[in-house]
Design a protein around this motif. Structure first.
Motif, PDB file in Angstrom:
ATOM      1  N   VAL A  17      11.246  32.888 -15.594  1.00  9.96           N
ATOM      2  CA  VAL A  17      10.202  33.075 -14.594  1.00  9.96           C
ATOM      3  C   VAL A  17       8.876  33.329 -15.311  1.00  9.96           C
ATOM      4  N   PRO A  18       7.807  32.633 -14.901  1.00 14.67           N
ATOM      5  CA  PRO A  18       6.516  32.833 -15.563  1.00 14.67           C
ATOM      6  C   PRO A  18       6.047  34.284 -15.476  1.00 14.67           C
ATOM      7  N   ARG A  19       5.382  34.725 -16.524  1.00 13.74           N
ATOM      8  CA  ARG A  19       4.859  36.097 -16.587  1.00 13.74           C
ATOM      9  C   ARG A  19       4.047  36.472 -15.353  1.00 13.74           C
ATOM     10  N   ARG A  20       3.255  35.485 -14.925  1.00 14.25           N
ATOM     11  CA  ARG A  20       2.325  35.734 -13.830  1.00 14.25           C
ATOM     12  C   ARG A  20       3.081  36.229 -12.587  1.00 14.25           C
ATOM     13  N   TRP A  21       4.197  35.583 -12.324  1.00 18.88           N
ATOM     14  CA  TRP A  21       5.001  35.964 -11.160  1.00 18.88           C
ATOM     15  C   TRP A  21       5.558  37.363 -11.335  1.00 18.88           C
ATOM     16  N   GLN A  22       6.028  37.603 -12.555  1.00 20.09           N
ATOM     17  CA  GLN A  22       6.632  38.914 -12.803  1.00 20.09           C
ATOM     18  C   GLN A  22       5.633  40.023 -12.536  1.00 20.09           C
ATOM     19  N   ARG A  23       4.382  39.790 -12.990  1.00 23.11           N
ATOM     20  CA  ARG A  23       3.373  40.821 -12.775  1.00 23.11           C
ATOM     21  C   ARG A  23       3.049  40.938 -11.300  1.00 23.11           C
ATOM     22  N   ALA A  24       3.039  39.796 -10.622  1.00 20.01           N
ATOM     23  CA  ALA A  24       2.674  39.792  -9.204  1.00 20.01           C
ATOM     24  C   ALA A  24       3.619  40.672  -8.395  1.00 20.01           C
ATOM     25  N   VAL A  25       4.885  40.720  -8.818  1.00 22.12           N
ATOM     26  CA  VAL A  25       5.885  41.476  -8.070  1.00 22.12           C
ATOM     27  C   VAL A  25       5.484  42.942  -7.952  1.00 22.12           C
ATOM     28  N   SER A  26       4.952  43.516  -9.037  1.00 20.55           N
ATOM     29  CA  SER A  26       4.653  44.943  -8.992  1.00 20.55           C
ATOM     30  C   SER A  26       3.173  45.219  -8.693  1.00 20.55           C
ATOM     31  N   SER A  27       2.436  44.186  -8.363  1.00 20.32           N
ATOM     32  CA  SER A  27       1.031  44.404  -8.035  1.00 20.32           C
ATOM     33  C   SER A  27       0.911  44.922  -6.606  1.00 20.32           C
ATOM     34  N   ALA A  28      -0.297  45.338  -6.263  1.00 19.55           N
ATOM     35  CA  ALA A  28      -0.523  45.877  -4.916  1.00 19.55           C
ATOM     36  C   ALA A  28      -0.225  44.804  -3.871  1.00 19.55           C
ATOM     37  N   ARG A  29      -0.647  43.562  -4.192  1.00 18.85           N
ATOM     38  CA  ARG A  29      -0.406  42.506  -3.221  1.00 18.85           C
ATOM     39  C   ARG A  29       1.090  42.225  -3.106  1.00 18.85           C
ATOM     40  N   GLY A  30       1.784  42.339  -4.239  1.00 16.74           N
ATOM     41  CA  GLY A  30       3.234  42.181  -4.237  1.00 16.74           C
ATOM     42  C   GLY A  30       3.892  43.204  -3.330  1.00 16.74           C
ATOM     43  N   ARG A  31       3.373  44.440  -3.400  1.00 13.82           N
ATOM     44  CA  ARG A  31       3.929  45.504  -2.558  1.00 13.82           C
ATOM     45  C   ARG A  31       3.738  45.186  -1.080  1.00 13.82           C
TER      46      ARG A  31
ATOM     47  N   THR B  63      20.114  41.492   6.391  1.00 15.70           N
ATOM     48  CA  THR B  63      20.460  42.697   5.643  1.00 15.70           C
ATOM     49  C   THR B  63      20.125  42.523   4.166  1.00 15.70           C
ATOM     50  N   ALA B  64      20.472  41.350   3.634  1.00 10.10           N
ATOM     51  CA  ALA B  64      20.176  41.096   2.217  1.00 10.10           C
ATOM     52  C   ALA B  64      18.676  41.180   1.982  1.00 10.10           C
ATOM     53  N   VAL B  65      17.897  40.597   2.891  1.00 13.34           N
ATOM     54  CA  VAL B  65      16.440  40.627   2.754  1.00 13.34           C
ATOM     55  C   VAL B  65      15.925  42.070   2.769  1.00 13.34           C
ATOM     56  N   VAL B  66      16.456  42.867   3.694  1.00  8.68           N
ATOM     57  CA  VAL B  66      16.023  44.267   3.781  1.00  8.68           C
ATOM     58  C   VAL B  66      16.341  45.006   2.480  1.00  8.68           C
ATOM     59  N   PHE B  67      17.526  44.750   1.946  1.00 11.32           N
ATOM     60  CA  PHE B  67      17.902  45.416   0.697  1.00 11.32           C
ATOM     61  C   PHE B  67      16.956  45.018  -0.435  1.00 11.32           C
ATOM     62  N   VAL B  68      16.696  43.728  -0.523  1.00  6.01           N
ATOM     63  CA  VAL B  68      15.804  43.269  -1.596  1.00  6.01           C
ATOM     64  C   VAL B  68      14.441  43.946  -1.477  1.00  6.01           C
ATOM     65  N   ALA B  69      13.901  43.958  -0.255  1.00  5.50           N
ATOM     66  CA  ALA B  69      12.578  44.557  -0.063  1.00  5.50           C
ATOM     67  C   ALA B  69      12.614  46.052  -0.365  1.00  5.50           C
ATOM     68  N   ALA B  70      13.681  46.716   0.073  1.00  3.82           N
ATOM     69  CA  ALA B  70      13.796  48.160  -0.180  1.00  3.82           C
ATOM     70  C   ALA B  70      13.854  48.420  -1.680  1.00  3.82           C
TER      71      ALA B  70
ATOM     72  N   LEU C 138       7.364  53.532  -4.889  1.00  2.00           N
ATOM     73  CA  LEU C 138       7.074  54.604  -3.940  1.00  2.00           C
ATOM     74  C   LEU C 138       7.422  55.958  -4.525  1.00  2.00           C
ATOM     75  N   LEU C 139       8.585  56.022  -5.163  1.00  2.00           N
ATOM     76  CA  LEU C 139       9.020  57.291  -5.753  1.00  2.00           C
ATOM     77  C   LEU C 139       8.047  57.729  -6.845  1.00  2.00           C
TER      78      LEU C 139
ATOM     79  N   LEU D  18      13.144  53.668 -15.120  1.00  2.00           N
ATOM     80  CA  LEU D  18      14.547  53.563 -14.693  1.00  2.00           C
ATOM     81  C   LEU D  18      14.646  52.863 -13.340  1.00  2.00           C
ATOM     82  N   ALA D  19      13.662  52.012 -13.029  1.00  2.00           N
ATOM     83  CA  ALA D  19      13.618  51.400 -11.702  1.00  2.00           C
ATOM     84  C   ALA D  19      14.939  50.725 -11.321  1.00  2.00           C
ATOM     85  N   LEU D  20      15.483  49.924 -12.217  1.00  2.00           N
ATOM     86  CA  LEU D  20      16.691  49.163 -11.851  1.00  2.00           C
ATOM     87  C   LEU D  20      17.890  50.056 -11.560  1.00  2.00           C
ATOM     88  N   PRO D  21      18.252  50.965 -12.477  1.00  2.00           N
ATOM     89  CA  PRO D  21      19.398  51.815 -12.131  1.00  2.00           C
ATOM     90  C   PRO D  21      19.123  52.704 -10.937  1.00  2.00           C
ATOM     91  N   VAL D  22      17.859  53.090 -10.733  1.00  2.00           N
ATOM     92  CA  VAL D  22      17.524  53.896  -9.554  1.00  2.00           C
ATOM     93  C   VAL D  22      17.814  53.096  -8.290  1.00  2.00           C
TER      94      VAL D  22
END
Ligand SMILES: Nc1ncnc2c1ncn2[C@@H]1O[C@H](COP(=O)(O)OP(=O)(O)OP(=O)(O)O)[C@@H](O)[C@H]1O
Ligand SMILES: [Mg+2]
Lengths: 751, 227
Positions: free
Chosen positions: A299-313, A340-347, A354-355, A389-393
């Motif tokens: 996956v391109p870097r740009r996308w990866q960064r976008a995920v955790s950006s404000a707009r990604g949120r 349900t899968a979509v909700v889990f992914v978004a959560a 958020l934490l 620890l985002a992933l294991p959390v």
């Protein structure tokens, strides 16, 4: 070659890192294989035998009695192509088997089922003679007579019915399988997260040495290739023991699972042929591991960064709402699962951020008097931990939410089922009417007993209703018929989901009640007139109530025994009796006398209750076990991850010691840090768990099983989960502390 | 010597490395008074860091006595000596390392605040200390947002904010370029003079060492020489 040596030497210095990744892959494969094997077994049980039968119909007696060998003879003499099919139930894990006669099967012009696979090896097909032998050993058995599909003219007293091994459960069995698939998907999702997190952390730990290699002139591509190769080899090696463990897990859970299928759907888990290891599951696992670990390079870097950006949120919030709406509105199970899968992914997307944000906000607002500065520091550390620890959390959050929901569902079901059973078991004793005995005579005798308590006669049989939704030409469906004579005061406490006024009196006067399943499936409402056929008599009556009927899919009509036509023949009869002034022994003697048998079977309330509870306990064993195992796995992953993560943080705790904070106080900070971490995860898991509970009881259950459950919450269980979180947190703190002490004793202060 | 803040008597320390005993310090003795500075020099591995660790109780000598602001410690360890060392580090001994002196999760100001809080001082003067070290403008930044020199100044601000009796600095300018190193060293000496605390400075840098009142060459000691 130098590269390979560099890789190997890294692991020689950090064997724990390798072991952690290996352990994760093994455990993930185990869970996944376990679920897959069971699901496949269920799927096979449902379809295999049906597929094998060329004929889609069987012959029944119109009087409702089971067919016997004499019927077979009669039909054959009439020149019909029929073949016997003897099902013998053995308790798990032996499973059910089916006795067939290859010769008789021959008249269909096709090879016998199982025959085309070679021997009749008892899994599930065997020769009818062997099946009869088993049946004579005392195992429960039932005979079917299969017929060819052509419209043959049947002799008087026989009819053709669609042949499926269970009762007509419609799409319910499919739904159940879908449920299992969903559970395995969830397992896949969580284990994928875990494997990825452990792998990522290992890579991060080695980043320095990669940089060094890069400076030595090794191209980054080359390093990545080798990393991928390393992962492939490791996965290849670890998947094997995982597979084996998974089949063992499936074997352990298989018994309970068979029970579950049986009691939920009347579907039988047939003795499965001992298949080789489930390679398909292994392949999926290998692909999953490779995908989750190597996705960063695809996956391109740009996308990866976008995920955790404000707009990604913001996007994640939108996705979350879309998922929630999807689940609430979806017309079918597949839609609910997708939502349900979509909700889990978004959560999962939103939670760590958020934490971390709340920890940050909290630390900004820390009151700087007292121990304020230290508290502020700890909260900042917490925010950092949530980020790293985002992933294991997230995995822990998912696992906790699942356990919570499954627990709530099972507990609700348990208590509802228990209430329901208690109502059904209102009488103190039950007497089965022996085969061939006349229940009417017995009823007369009971009527004449002065001082006997309330009692009634239960008659079970079949009724046919018209069903526009049915496939094929025959637009009818067979439902259970349940008759009470008289409508005694034993039943008046039943939970009615909907009822008109004075329902029991109306029932006694000829109205009917239907169970929830039937009402849902055929959109029946109070006041509707239900048309149905019993034996050869067409009947019609007002529906005055809908009653709860848990734990099975079959539709049922409740009538007063006085309304039954003359030609009705019961499949099963019993009496529910409160002996009143009499001793039960005296009553059973009276009945034995009427029926002219030496002994009658009398069962008491307690023993039936115990039996039902036992069956019940088995029913959800699988779901419970899988969700708990997932939780354990997630907790272990968090332990591993915090351990590795802490190695990058230990110095700052040491610094506190250099600044004069006593060791005890540092350990206290460690404990508060890790316990807050796990408790915070629990707190985010609770709303997700509650929502998932709602999805299970109010969306999935009605769609999959035909009946819904009340939505109950169990805060006590949240506390229990909180306790588990605290214990996990303390173990994490202990591991960190151990690491800190190790470091102090070993390497000295950084300089 | 007037008012000795630090008294070291016949201090010895050895390690065993791979089963082989390595003697690092033998029978080392010296005194340091209030306001005085001592440079500890010597080639790499001669025991500079080890000495500083001993002087703040992070390591325990095999033999010898250390007295800091009147508190005496011998080679015997127990929970009492542990607690006394901890208390000393908290209020009286400031330690500065070559790097990683700051909590990365806290701003410079919060770092100073935390350190002086632990030393028992009320909050409120953090910015003042940062300003005195010329980094008042960076007070709200985090350690990874400032330069190495600024980070070391912040570390000095933290140490002086606790008003210590002794400062132990282990190559405090070791990771800085010449100019920056000199600026940081200027700050260090100026503030040490103002506060009147004692300073033990371990360094490779002869020029820096020459700015101290006394010089202790651990390599020379090993060769049998004395100060
Ligand atoms: N925990 C330990 N275990 C074994 N040997 C140690 C330990 N700590 C230090 N040493 C050894 O003691 C000697 C002195 O180490 P120290 O770190 O004090 O040297 P240094 O003068 O500070 O060197 P540098 O200038 O490189 O920082 C070295 O030979 C080192 O290998
Ligand atoms: Mg050193």
């Amino acid at each position: 070659m130098m590269l390979v040596r560099a890789f190997v030497s890294h692991y020689r210095r950090h064997p724990f890192q390798l072991a952690a990744l290996a352990l994760m892959i093994v455990l993930a494969t185990m869970l996944w294989t376990g679920v897959t094997v069971l699901t496949d077994q269920a799927r096979n049980s449902l379809f295999q035998s049906e597929e094998a039968v060329a004929a889609g119909v069987h012959v029944v007696r119109t009087d409702g009695r089971p067919v016997r060998v004499e019927d077979f003879a009669e039909l054959r003499m009439a020149g019909l192509c029929v073949a016997p099919w003897l099902e013998v139930r053995r308790p798990p894990p032996a499973g059910r088997v089916i006795g067939i006669d290859p010769l008789a099967m021959g008249c269909f012009g096709k090879a016998a089922p199982g025959g085309n696979r070679g021997e009749l090896d008892g899994a599930p097909f065997l020769d009818i003679s062997a099946a009869v032998r088993l049946a004579r050993e005392g195992y429960d058995s039932r005979l079917y007579l299969l017929a060819s599909t052509e419209n043959e003219t049947l002799p008087q007293g026989y009819a053709l019915r669609e042949f499926s091994l269970g009762p007509s459960t419609g799409e319910l069995a499919d739904s159940f399988l879908l449920n299992l698939d969903a559970l395995s998907l969830l397992v896949l999702l969580i284990t994928g997260l875990l494997v990825r997190s452990v792998h990522r952390l290992g890579i991060a730990q080695r980043q320095d040495s990669f940089d060094l290699l890069f400076r030595f002139g090794v191209p980054g591509r080359r390093v990545r290739q080798l990393l991928a190769l390393e992962l492939v080899v490791l996965t290849g090696v670890c998947v094997l023991p995982g597979l084996w463990l998974g089949t063992q897990l499936a074997a352990i859970l298989g018994g309970g699972f068979g029970q579950a299928l049986n009691s939920l759907f009347d579907v039988n888990l047939y003795a499965g042929a001992a298949e080789s290891l489930p390679w398909q599951a292994a392949a999926v696992m290998v692909l999953l591991v490779l995908a989750v670990c190597l996705v960063d390079w695809l996956v391109p870097r740009r996308w990866q960064r976008a995920v955790s950006s404000a707009r990604g949120r913001l996007l994640a919030v939108l996705v979350l709402f879309a998922g929630l709406a999807g689940v609430a509105l979806a017309p079918d199970l597949a839609g609910v699962f997708a939502g349900t899968a979509v909700v889990f992914v978004a959560a999962g997307w939103l939670t760590p951020g958020l934490l971390a944000l709340s920890a940050q906000k909290l630390s900004d607002g820390t009151d700087l008097d007292g121990s304020g500065p230290l508290t502020r520091w700890r909260r900042r550390e917490l925010a950092v931990m949530f980020g790293h620890l985002a992933l294991p959390v997230v995995a822990l959050q998912f696992a906790m939410a699942t356990v919570l929901a499954v627990q709530a569902l099972v507990t609700t079901f348990e208590s509802t089922f228990d209430d329901w059973l208690a109502q059904r078991l209102e009488a103190e004793f039950y007497v089965e009417v022996p085969a061939g005995a006349d229940a009417g005579l017995a009823a007369e005798r009971l009527q004449n007993l002065e001082g006997i308590g309330p009692w009634h006669r239960v008659t079970r049989g079949e009724a046919v209703i018209s069903d526009e939704g049915a496939a094929g030409e025959d637009k009818t469906a067979v439902v259970d018929l349940f008759a009470l004579t008289p409508v005694s005061e034993l039943v008046v406490d039943w939970t009615l989901l909907a009822s008109m006024e004075r329902p029991w009196q109306r029932l006694a006067q000829g109205a009917v009640m239907v169970n929830e399943q039937l009402a849902r499936r055929h959109q029946l409402e109070l006041g509707d007139t239900l048309e149905f056929r019993v034996a050869d008599t067409e009947m019609g009556a007002n529906i005055v109530a809908v009653y709860a009927d848990y734990g099975r899919p079959a539709g049922e009509i409740l009538v007063s025994g006085s309304a039954l036509p003359e030609d009705f023949s019961a499949r099963f009869e019993s009496f529910s009796v409160n002996p009143g002034e009499w001793a039960m022994a005296e009553i059973s003697e009276q009945l034995a006398d009427v029926w002219n048998v030496s002994d009658v079977t009398v069962r008491d309330n307690a023993s039936i209750h115990a039996l039902a509870s036992q069956v019940f306990g088995q029913t959800f064993l699988l779901t419970r076990a899988i969700s708990l195992l997932t939780l354990v796995l997630a907790a272990v992953a968090l332990l591993i991850m915090s351990w590795v993560f802490f190695s990058t943080r230990a110095w700052y705790f040491r610094l506190l010691g250099i600044w004069g904070l006593p060791a005890g106080a540092i350990h206290h900070q460690l404990r508060r840090l890790s316990v807050t971490l796990t408790l915070a995860v629990t707190i985010t898991a609770i709303p997700l768990g509650i929502w998932l509970t709602w999805v299970l009881v109010s969306r999935i259950n009605p769609l999959a099983f035909g009946w819904s459950l009340p939505m109950d919450l169990y805060p006590l269980f949240w506390l229990e989960l909180g306790l588990i979180a605290v214990v996990t947190g303390l173990v994490v703190a202990y591991l960190m502390r151990w690491q800190l002490v190790q470091r102090e004793n070993g390497k000295q202060v950084k300089s | 010597m007037a008012d000795p803040v630090l008294v070291v008597e016949r201090l010895s320390k050895r390690f065993s490395s791979g089963g082989q005993p390595v003697t690092v310090l033998t029978d080392l003795s010296f005194n340091l008074a209030k306001g005085e500075s001592l440079a500890v020099v010597g080639r790499s591995g001669s025991g500079k860091s080890t000495l500083l660790n001993l002087l703040c109780g992070l390591q325990v000598p095999d033999k010898g006595n250390i007295t800091v602001t009147g508190e005496s410690f011998s080679e015997s360890v127990n929970s009492d000596s542990d607690a006394r060392w901890t208390e000393l580090r908290r209020r009286s001994i400031g330690v500065v390392f070559q790097q990683a002196n700051l909590m990365p999760a806290l701003s410079l100001e919060d770092n100073v605040r935390l350190r002086s809080h632990l030393a028992g001082h009320a909050a409120g003067h953090e910015r003042g200390w940062l300003e005195r070290l010329g980094i008042g403008a960076e007070a709200d930044r985090y350690p990874d947002q400032v330069s190495g020199g600024q980070a070391q100044r912040a570390a000095l601000a933290m140490v002086f904010a606790m008003a210590p009796a002794v400062i132990l600095a282990d190559e405090p300018t070791g990771s800085l370029d010449r100019n920056t190193a000199d600026e940081v060293a200027d700050c260090l000496f100026a503030m040490q003079r103002d506060s009147g605390c004692a300073l033990v400075l371990a360094t490779h840098d002869r020029e820096l060492a020459s700015r101290c009142d006394h010089l202790l060459d651990l390599s020379a000691l090993h060769l049998g020489g004395t100060d």
